[in-house]
Motif scaffolding. Structure first.
Motif, short mmCIF file in Angstrom:
data_model
loop_
_atom_site.label_atom_id
_atom_site.label_comp_id
_atom_site.label_asym_id
_atom_site.label_seq_id
_atom_site.Cartn_x
_atom_site.Cartn_y
_atom_site.Cartn_z
N GLU A 43 -5.92 -0.89 0.52
CA GLU A 43 -6.22 -0.70 -0.72
C GLU A 43 -7.45 -1.50 -0.93
O GLU A 43 -7.51 -2.55 -0.95
CB GLU A 43 -5.04 -1.34 -1.73
CG GLU A 43 -5.35 -1.27 -3.32
CD GLU A 43 -4.20 -1.98 -4.22
OE1 GLU A 43 -3.69 -1.05 -4.98
OE2 GLU A 43 -3.55 -2.81 -3.71
N GLY B 95 -5.41 -0.15 -7.03
CA GLY B 95 -4.84 1.15 -6.98
C GLY B 95 -5.62 2.10 -6.43
O GLY B 95 -5.14 3.34 -6.45
N LEU C 175 -6.02 7.88 -5.28
CA LEU C 175 -5.09 6.87 -5.87
C LEU C 175 -3.59 7.32 -5.80
O LEU C 175 -3.61 8.96 -5.70
CB LEU C 175 -5.54 6.52 -7.14
CG LEU C 175 -5.88 7.56 -8.18
CD1 LEU C 175 -4.50 8.01 -8.95
CD2 LEU C 175 -6.65 7.10 -9.36
N LEU C 176 -2.74 6.66 -5.71
CA LEU C 176 -1.34 7.32 -5.67
C LEU C 176 -0.49 7.24 -7.15
O LEU C 176 -0.54 6.21 -7.73
CB LEU C 176 -0.57 6.50 -4.88
CG LEU C 176 0.87 6.72 -4.38
CD1 LEU C 176 1.01 8.15 -3.77
CD2 LEU C 176 1.55 5.69 -3.40
N GLU C 177 -0.44 8.58 -7.64
CA GLU C 177 0.51 8.70 -8.81
C GLU C 177 1.79 9.40 -8.51
O GLU C 177 1.57 10.65 -8.28
CB GLU C 177 -0.46 9.31 -9.99
CG GLU C 177 -1.35 8.52 -10.45
CD GLU C 177 -1.97 9.01 -11.66
OE1 GLU C 177 -1.63 9.93 -12.40
OE2 GLU C 177 -3.03 8.25 -12.20
N GLU C 178 3.03 8.91 -7.97
CA GLU C 178 3.96 9.37 -7.77
C GLU C 178 4.11 10.72 -8.59
O GLU C 178 4.34 10.46 -9.57
CB GLU C 178 5.04 8.21 -7.66
CG GLU C 178 4.91 7.24 -6.66
CD GLU C 178 5.22 7.86 -5.04
OE1 GLU C 178 5.66 8.77 -4.87
OE2 GLU C 178 4.80 6.77 -4.35
N LEU D 224 2.02 12.40 -6.54
CA LEU D 224 0.81 12.99 -6.18
C LEU D 224 0.05 11.87 -5.57
O LEU D 224 0.08 10.81 -5.96
CB LEU D 224 0.15 13.49 -7.32
CG LEU D 224 0.80 14.54 -7.97
CD1 LEU D 224 0.08 14.85 -9.33
CD2 LEU D 224 1.07 15.86 -7.38
N VAL D 225 -1.00 12.24 -4.61
CA VAL D 225 -1.78 11.68 -3.96
C VAL D 225 -3.29 12.45 -4.60
O VAL D 225 -3.36 13.62 -4.29
CB VAL D 225 -2.02 11.62 -2.68
CG1 VAL D 225 -3.26 11.06 -2.09
CG2 VAL D 225 -0.57 10.95 -1.98
N LEU D 226 -4.04 11.51 -5.67
CA LEU D 226 -5.13 12.24 -6.34
C LEU D 226 -6.45 11.78 -5.47
O LEU D 226 -6.74 10.75 -5.32
CB LEU D 226 -5.02 12.02 -7.69
CG LEU D 226 -3.94 12.17 -8.53
CD1 LEU D 226 -3.87 11.49 -9.90
CD2 LEU D 226 -3.86 13.70 -8.53
#
Length: 62
Positions: free
Chosen positions: A17, A21, A37-40, A42-44
């Motif tokens: 990191e 984030g 960035l990780l937005e469960e 998804l990996v954006l």
């Protein structure tokens, strides 16, 4: 490049990191970084940047 993105998708928390984030995966054969960035769940991917020329360019894409 595909291997790097696959690594980020399969094990995102194992990559460093670099900002709160934001994580970075290094491409092994080129001087590029994949910033994401990780937005469960998804990996954006924010950017794929040449680190020798534009190391901070990913910040403009947030």
């Amino acid at each position: 490049m595909d291997v790097t993105i696959r690594r980020a998708v399969e094990n995102p928390l194992q990559l460093p990191e670099i900002e709160p984030g934001i994580r970075r995966a290094l491409v092994r054969v080129h001087p590029h970084g994949v910033f994401f960035l990780l937005e469960e769940p998804l990996v954006l991917v924010i950017a794929v940047i040449n680190l020798h020329h534009h190391a901070d360019a990913w910040k403009a894409r947030l």
